[in-house]
Scaffold this motif. Sequence first.
Motif, PDB file in Angstrom:
ATOM      1  N   HIS A 290       0.822  -1.201   0.000  1.00  0.00           N
ATOM      2  CA  HIS A 290       0.000   0.000   0.000  1.00  0.00           C
ATOM      3  C   HIS A 290       0.860   1.256   0.000  1.00  0.00           C
ATOM      4  CE1 HIS A 290      -2.757  -3.165   1.422  1.00  0.00           C
ATOM      5  NE2 HIS A 290      -3.625  -2.495   0.689  1.00  0.00           N
ATOM      6  N   GLN A 291       0.203   2.402  -0.037  1.00  0.00           N
ATOM      7  CA  GLN A 291       0.902   3.673  -0.139  1.00  0.00           C
ATOM      8  C   GLN A 291       1.705   4.017   1.111  1.00  0.00           C
ATOM      9  OE1 GLN A 291       1.127   5.585  -2.875  1.00  0.00           O
ATOM     10  NE2 GLN A 291       0.013   4.012  -3.966  1.00  0.00           N
ATOM     11  N   THR A 292       1.148   3.770   2.277  1.00  0.00           N
ATOM     12  CA  THR A 292       1.827   4.138   3.520  1.00  0.00           C
ATOM     13  C   THR A 292       1.881   2.920   4.438  1.00  0.00           C
ATOM     14  OG1 THR A 292      -0.196   4.745   4.696  1.00  0.00           O
ATOM     15  CG2 THR A 292       0.851   6.472   3.361  1.00  0.00           C
ATOM     16  N   PRO A 293       2.804   2.924   5.391  1.00  0.00           N
ATOM     17  CA  PRO A 293       2.825   1.818   6.356  1.00  0.00           C
ATOM     18  C   PRO A 293       1.499   1.681   7.091  1.00  0.00           C
ATOM     19  CG  PRO A 293       4.842   3.096   6.532  1.00  0.00           C
ATOM     20  CD  PRO A 293       3.934   3.838   5.591  1.00  0.00           C
ATOM     21  N   GLU A 294       0.881   2.802   7.406  1.00  0.00           N
ATOM     22  CA  GLU A 294      -0.405   2.757   8.107  1.00  0.00           C
ATOM     23  C   GLU A 294      -1.468   2.036   7.284  1.00  0.00           C
ATOM     24  OE1 GLU A 294       1.549   5.440   7.876  1.00  0.00           O
ATOM     25  OE2 GLU A 294       1.999   5.953   9.961  1.00  0.00           O
ATOM     26  N   ASP A 295      -1.479   2.263   5.960  1.00  0.00           N
ATOM     27  CA  ASP A 295      -2.426   1.557   5.086  1.00  0.00           C
ATOM     28  C   ASP A 295      -2.164   0.051   5.109  1.00  0.00           C
ATOM     29  OD1 ASP A 295      -3.626   3.941   4.296  1.00  0.00           O
ATOM     30  OD2 ASP A 295      -2.460   4.096   2.441  1.00  0.00           O
ATOM     31  N   ASP A 296      -0.878  -0.320   5.022  1.00  0.00           N
ATOM     32  CA  ASP A 296      -0.509  -1.736   5.057  1.00  0.00           C
ATOM     33  C   ASP A 296      -0.948  -2.377   6.368  1.00  0.00           C
ATOM     34  OD1 ASP A 296       0.809  -1.771   2.578  1.00  0.00           O
ATOM     35  OD2 ASP A 296       2.640  -1.003   3.487  1.00  0.00           O
TER      36      ASP A 296
ATOM     37  N   LYS B 147       2.695   5.060  15.421  1.00  0.00           N
ATOM     38  CA  LYS B 147       4.066   4.580  15.249  1.00  0.00           C
ATOM     39  C   LYS B 147       4.829   4.786  16.548  1.00  0.00           C
ATOM     40  CE  LYS B 147       8.128   4.684  12.362  1.00  0.00           C
ATOM     41  NZ  LYS B 147       8.754   5.191  11.154  1.00  0.00           N
TER      42      LYS B 147
ATOM     43  N   TYR C   3       4.292  -0.525  15.363  1.00  0.00           N
ATOM     44  CA  TYR C   3       3.064   0.261  15.410  1.00  0.00           C
ATOM     45  C   TYR C   3       2.116  -0.342  16.442  1.00  0.00           C
ATOM     46  CZ  TYR C   3       4.328   2.816  11.185  1.00  0.00           C
ATOM     47  OH  TYR C   3       4.948   3.637  10.267  1.00  0.00           O
TER      48      TYR C   3
END
Length: 182
Positions: A54-60, A131, A137
């Motif tokens: 995904h675009q950001t670690p948070e999305d992943d 994070k 996270y």
Amino acid sequence: MKNLFEGREIDANPRVLIPCLILIGLIAFGGPILVEKIRSHYGIPTISHPVIEHQTPEDDIRHRVEEFGNVIKNVPLAATPEIVTLAVRENYSIYLSDELLNQWARNPNQALGRETSSPWPERIDVESITKEENGNYTVKGEIVSMTSQEMAHGGDAGREAITLTVEPAGQRWVIGAITVQR
């Protein structure tokens, strides 16, 4: 040619030896291709360790936790410890760190799963992702339980707060710790 097991001579007839070598080669090198053709023909999914995409670690991380939440119901905690251990390994291996997976496999009574036939844990709703300084996270959310009634008419049968620690493992994210507030 000598038989290695009994030390006697065996017939090394090329008419027998060559087809055997061809068969061994097909199995060794064509086996994976054949397995993949069978899987695709019968629609059998391949279990893999998805890469971070995904675009950001948070999305992943959100996606990873939500996927994990969708399989919790597949682990029947009321079953025998052997069945729970098998279900933990089959359903959670791509989501959990090796340490947590092995801990739950050794101690099935600590595993997260379906305690009764109804209600059951249907999903995890993620509320926040933070994070930490160490690169991990912390994910806070709720396990949403359902029954047939809520599935048909909407709503939910209850919610439990959950906190997950998600950590990088190569090119993917794994859940390293879980706390459920009951």
